[in-house]
Design a protein around this motif. Structure first.
Motif, PDB file in Angstrom:
ATOM      1  N   ASP A 309      -7.303  61.135 -12.947  1.00  0.00           N
ATOM      2  CA  ASP A 309      -7.200  62.500 -13.614  1.00  0.00           C
ATOM      3  C   ASP A 309      -8.330  63.233 -14.347  1.00  0.00           C
ATOM      4  OD1 ASP A 309      -4.681  62.895 -12.526  1.00  0.00           O
ATOM      5  OD2 ASP A 309      -3.723  61.991 -14.221  1.00  0.00           O
ATOM      6  N   LEU A 310      -9.065  62.205 -15.173  1.00  0.00           N
ATOM      7  CA  LEU A 310     -10.315  62.574 -15.590  1.00  0.00           C
ATOM      8  C   LEU A 310     -11.578  62.811 -14.768  1.00  0.00           C
ATOM      9  CD1 LEU A 310     -10.683  59.968 -18.390  1.00  0.00           C
ATOM     10  CD2 LEU A 310     -10.685  62.342 -18.687  1.00  0.00           C
ATOM     11  N   ILE A 311     -11.583  61.922 -13.664  1.00  0.00           N
ATOM     12  CA  ILE A 311     -12.443  62.352 -12.721  1.00  0.00           C
ATOM     13  C   ILE A 311     -12.344  63.711 -11.815  1.00  0.00           C
ATOM     14  CG2 ILE A 311     -13.329  61.448 -10.175  1.00  0.00           C
ATOM     15  CD1 ILE A 311     -14.259  59.662 -11.922  1.00  0.00           C
ATOM     16  N   ASP A 312     -10.666  64.000 -11.616  1.00  0.00           N
ATOM     17  CA  ASP A 312     -10.618  65.084 -10.833  1.00  0.00           C
ATOM     18  C   ASP A 312     -11.134  66.175 -11.667  1.00  0.00           C
ATOM     19  OD1 ASP A 312      -9.393  63.867  -8.688  1.00  0.00           O
ATOM     20  OD2 ASP A 312      -7.197  63.806  -9.415  1.00  0.00           O
ATOM     21  N   ASP A 313     -10.721  66.162 -13.066  1.00  0.00           N
ATOM     22  CA  ASP A 313     -10.861  67.301 -14.050  1.00  0.00           C
ATOM     23  C   ASP A 313     -12.615  67.794 -14.032  1.00  0.00           C
ATOM     24  OD1 ASP A 313      -8.432  67.765 -14.443  1.00  0.00           O
ATOM     25  OD2 ASP A 313      -8.381  66.694 -16.484  1.00  0.00           O
ATOM     26  N   ALA A 314     -13.287  66.404 -14.437  1.00  0.00           N
ATOM     27  CA  ALA A 314     -14.798  66.566 -14.303  1.00  0.00           C
ATOM     28  C   ALA A 314     -15.121  67.063 -12.987  1.00  0.00           C
ATOM     29  CB  ALA A 314     -15.379  65.257 -14.666  1.00  0.00           C
ATOM     30  N   ASN A 315     -14.788  66.713 -11.792  1.00  0.00           N
ATOM     31  CA  ASN A 315     -15.325  67.254 -10.497  1.00  0.00           C
ATOM     32  C   ASN A 315     -14.840  68.827 -10.739  1.00  0.00           C
ATOM     33  OD1 ASN A 315     -16.515  65.274  -9.015  1.00  0.00           O
ATOM     34  ND2 ASN A 315     -14.646  64.563  -8.189  1.00  0.00           N
ATOM     35  N   ASN A 316     -13.923  69.399 -11.078  1.00  0.00           N
ATOM     36  CA  ASN A 316     -13.545  70.695 -11.178  1.00  0.00           C
ATOM     37  C   ASN A 316     -14.316  71.377 -12.478  1.00  0.00           C
ATOM     38  OD1 ASN A 316     -11.914  70.943  -8.891  1.00  0.00           O
ATOM     39  ND2 ASN A 316     -10.329  69.745  -9.877  1.00  0.00           N
ATOM     40  N   ILE A 638      -8.598  61.835   2.422  1.00  0.00           N
ATOM     41  CA  ILE A 638      -8.175  60.786   1.444  1.00  0.00           C
ATOM     42  C   ILE A 638      -6.999  61.147   1.186  1.00  0.00           C
ATOM     43  CG2 ILE A 638     -10.541  60.422   0.537  1.00  0.00           C
ATOM     44  CD1 ILE A 638      -9.187  61.579  -1.885  1.00  0.00           C
ATOM     45  N   ASN A 639      -6.055  62.026   1.706  1.00  0.00           N
ATOM     46  CA  ASN A 639      -4.773  62.213   1.429  1.00  0.00           C
ATOM     47  C   ASN A 639      -3.988  63.222   2.639  1.00  0.00           C
ATOM     48  OD1 ASN A 639      -5.329  65.290   1.088  1.00  0.00           O
ATOM     49  ND2 ASN A 639      -6.163  64.535  -1.013  1.00  0.00           N
ATOM     50  N   SER A 647      -7.658  73.336   0.362  1.00  0.00           N
ATOM     51  CA  SER A 647      -8.195  71.696  -0.003  1.00  0.00           C
ATOM     52  C   SER A 647      -9.736  71.906  -0.434  1.00  0.00           C
ATOM     53  CB  SER A 647      -8.009  71.068   1.203  1.00  0.00           C
ATOM     54  OG  SER A 647      -8.620  71.412   2.455  1.00  0.00           O
ATOM     55  N   SER A 648     -10.117  70.727  -0.877  1.00  0.00           N
ATOM     56  CA  SER A 648     -11.372  70.943  -1.325  1.00  0.00           C
ATOM     57  C   SER A 648     -12.490  70.121  -0.790  1.00  0.00           C
ATOM     58  CB  SER A 648     -11.419  70.867  -2.922  1.00  0.00           C
ATOM     59  OG  SER A 648     -11.246  69.637  -3.309  1.00  0.00           O
ATOM     60  N   ARG A 649     -13.730  69.904  -1.197  1.00  0.00           N
ATOM     61  CA  ARG A 649     -14.305  68.808  -0.531  1.00  0.00           C
ATOM     62  C   ARG A 649     -14.184  67.574  -0.998  1.00  0.00           C
ATOM     63  NH1 ARG A 649     -17.303  71.336  -4.631  1.00  0.00           N
ATOM     64  NH2 ARG A 649     -18.335  69.935  -6.257  1.00  0.00           N
TER      65      ARG A 649
END
Length: 710
Positions: A309-316, A638-639, A647-649
């Protein structure tokens, strides 16, 4: 191996192959490929992912760049921890707990393999329990017929070092083999604010002892005992990178993962007995026991938030999440879990092969049965830290309860019957398999296991059938077609009533086998009645679960496999071999799941539409050789929701093109020196986003080695 093929040498223990030589694939009723010892030595890979690129219809998902944690799938089965493929070493299931917890966290050192066999289609029903996609059999070094040995030493960048030694022989009725494979590297990644390595140190040991009856003995039989031990310490993590950080430096690791480390040990014992019963019948029995202990100590969360979730938040664009990853922001309650587990797998299997003529038709029949029991015991305490000025400061320990303190086990009975009929130029193979699996999982409410907080059990049984046919059109051409029912049992944490994965699988194709040229083209189609995901931290299910299994209805996979093994040119002194493996695949969900987590039209994760491996060589046999291997893999979702609107990159990997170069030279008939460069053009892309962030393939790495035979 069928009785008609083994009656000649009754005093030898039969090979543990599931296919045989490459030429034996010509008459099989299903798709089959063999990588020989020579094929493996040409490229000198130690990463099983790289090895299997040479086989069409096989998919891999890279994770660490070394192949320490293989993720292998066949024909759309899914790649996560290879938990949908029947993986064997010398014909014995090798996953730590194939039924209770099939995720393959254990894997032998691929550098010691003497061959690899990949079998798909109806013949797969002989090798369960996973019969949807196929079976892979890894061959260990055989006991030599006479006294022989080999020493191989290799060194490379990042302080890579490798040593492989074996010695054995056969004298009279006795044979033996002693072998060790040692491999280590400091790794190619750098951890923020740390001088700790990111590599591994892995050791394998194998001993074999064989006794065979004398050639003139009244009872023709043989025994073989195989003992194996391996250990691994690898500084690997689940935590990947944000896309921005990946593009800046794909070989970076965040300081949060500094303490991450896998430590494991594996011990195995196999006792085989082979008994000839008359001139055309053979009874083969194996008793096996495997024990695997592992503790993957790795960061799981920070400030109450999972690392993914940290990775997802940082990506966003969340600056706070990025600051925590960078170590610029202090955070409390960083949890590093001891993913500590003990696995046991044991069983006995016996198989009777018999060749006979009935009603003017030749039959090669095999009947077998196996009882298997396995267990996984999880006791996973969590260490807590605070991140202060970029460093982890210990604060306490959380003793395990619930999902971190549980025992799962499975008992399974299997039976199979295969009959190969020779009807002139047509070979028809009929197959039946039965699986009866009982599973149980207990979770404990307290660290001392005084009380059980929950208990689930499940039972599944299934009869599968398959039919394949091969038409030997000529000495060079054969046509094949087949249909079989696929099966994969749900994991041990499945609740009562969870159905197994089931499918109906079709294939049709053609083979050509001639001097200096062989090729096969096979089209396949798999119709899943019920698609099952085993949920884990490494690959959560679409509903978010990280344990148990999730059923999400129907799906379909179709594709085309093309394999070519040939000589572009052959002269008096020089040869130019070529090997091509190409796979086209299209897979999607065909019915909405009841819980809405997947929908009709959703894609299947980590399934590339196109992948290709092409090897071009130039060699003077027994003198020198140069081989250039080019691998291309399409971008992958990946999903399941990757193709939905919005959906996003971050839901896709990159497409990848990697070129490897290997060359060898014989100083004399017993001494060979070689050099190789993996990823010649140093192209690193996002090859996976599972688990928890963008992950690269290995960078350009050079190696040199010498192999001495005696």
């Amino acid at each position: 191996m069928l009785a008609g093929a083994v009656a000649a040498e009754t005093h030898r223990l039969p090979a543990v192959e599931i296919i045989g030589s490459s030429s034996d694939t010509f008459s099989l009723s299903g798709s089959a490929h063999v990588l020989t010892e020579q094929d493996l030595e040409r490229k000198e890979y130690t990463d099983v992912h790289r090895m299997l690129r040479d086989v069409p219809g096989v998919y891999v998902r890279e994770e660490d760049g070394f192949g320490l944690r293989p993720n292998i799938g066949i024909r759309g089965t899914g790649t996560s921890r290879s938990d949908r493929v029947s993986m064997m070493e010398d014909g014995i299931l090798m996953a730590p707990s194939p039924y209770a917890a099939p995720a393959a966290y254990y894997f032998p050192s691929a550098g010691r393999f003497s061959g690899i066999e990949v079998l798909k289609g109806p013949d797969t029903l002989r090798y369960g329990p996973f019969t949807v996609g196929g079976a892979i059999n890894f061959l260990s070094t055989p006991i030599p017929d006479g006294r022989a040995g080999r020493i191989q030493l290799e060194a490379g960048e990042d302080r890579h070092r490798r040593g492989h030694f074996w010695y054995g022989g056969t004298e009279g009725q006795w044979g033996f083999l002693l072998e060790t494979h040692q491999q280590a590297s400091d790794g190619f990644k750098d951890i923020d604010r740390s001088n700790r390595g990111t590599g591994y140190d892995k050791s394998d040991y194998v001993a074999k002892l064989r006794w065979t009856a004398a050639a003139d003995a009244a009872v023709q039989q043989a025994f073989e005992l195989k003992l194996s031990h391996s250990s691994e310490v690898s500084d690997e993590a689940y935590l990947g990178l944000t896309d921005r950080d990946f593009r800046a430096n794909p070989n970076r690791r965040y300081g949060l993962s500094e303490r991450d480390q896998m430590d494991n040990d594996h011990d195995g014992i196999v006792l085989r007995h082979d008994l000839m019963i008359g001139p055309s019948s053979r009874l083969e029995t194996a008793i096996y026991h495997n024990k695997f202990n592992r503790n993957w100590y790795k960061v799981a969360s920070a400030g109450g938030q999972g690392i993914g979730d940290l990775i997802d938040d940082a990506n966003n664009g969340n600056g706070g999440a990025q600051a925590i990853l960078d170590g610029r922001q202090d955070v409390a309650d960083v949890r590093v879990k001891n993913n500590n587990r003990e696995y046991t797998a044991e069983g006995i299997q016996t198989e009777l092969s018999h060749g006979f003529d009935w009603a003017g038709v030749r039959h090669d029949m095999v009947a077998g049965v196996r009882f298997h029991r396995d267990e996984v015991d999880r006791y996973q305490p969590v260490d807590t830290f605070d991140q202060v000025n970029g460093a982890l400061v210990p604060t306490g320990v959380i003793l395990p309860t619930g999902g971190d303190n549980r025992v799962e086990n499975a008992d399974a009975w299997s039976a199979w019957l295969v009959d190969k009929l020779y009807l002139g130029d047509v070979i028809v193979t009929g197959s039946l398999r039965y699986e009866d699996v009982e599973t149980e999982a207990k979770r404990y409410a307290d660290p001392g296991r005084a009380s059980v907080s929950s208990r689930v059990d499940n039972q599944v049984d299934e009869v599968m059938a398959g039919l394949g046919a091969t038409w030997l059109v000529s000495d060079q051409w054969s046509l094949l077609a087949g249909v079989h029912q696929g099966f994969a049992p749900p994991g041990a944490s499945s609740v009562a009533g969870t159905d197994p994965e089931k499918s109906l699988n079709y294939e049709v194709g053609a083979r050509y086998w001639g001097p200096g040229f062989s090729a096969d083209m096979v089209a396949f189609y798999s119709d899943y009645e019920n698609t099952v995901n085993n949920c884990s931290l490494a690959a959560p299910c679409p509903n978010g679960s990280t344990s148990g299994s999730q059923s999400f209805g129907e799906s379909r996979v179709r594709g085309l496999e093309l394999g070519i093994n040939s000589q572009l040119w052959r002269g008096r002194a020089l040869e130019a071999p070529v090997r091509l493996a190409y796979t086209y695949t299209d897979g999607e969900i065909s019915e909405d799941a009841d819980d809405g987590s997947v929908m009709s039209g959703d894609v299947l994760p980590y399934l590339p539409e196109n992948q290709l491996s092409l090897t071009l060589g130039l060699e003077r046999p027994a003198r020198w050789g140069v081989y250039l291997t080019t691998v291309y893999v399409d971008e992958m979702c990946i999903n399941n929701a990757c193709d939905r609107p919005g959906s996003s990159r971050f839901d896709r990997t990159d497409d990848v093109l990697v070129v490897d170069l290997a060359a060898s030279y014989y100083l004399n008939s017993d001494v060979e020196v070689y050099a190789k460069v993996d990823n010649l053009f140093d192209d690193q892309e996002i090859v996976a986003r599972t688990p928890d962030g963008a992950r690269p393939n290995a960078p350009r790495t050079a190696y040199m080695g010498v192999r001495v035979s005696f």
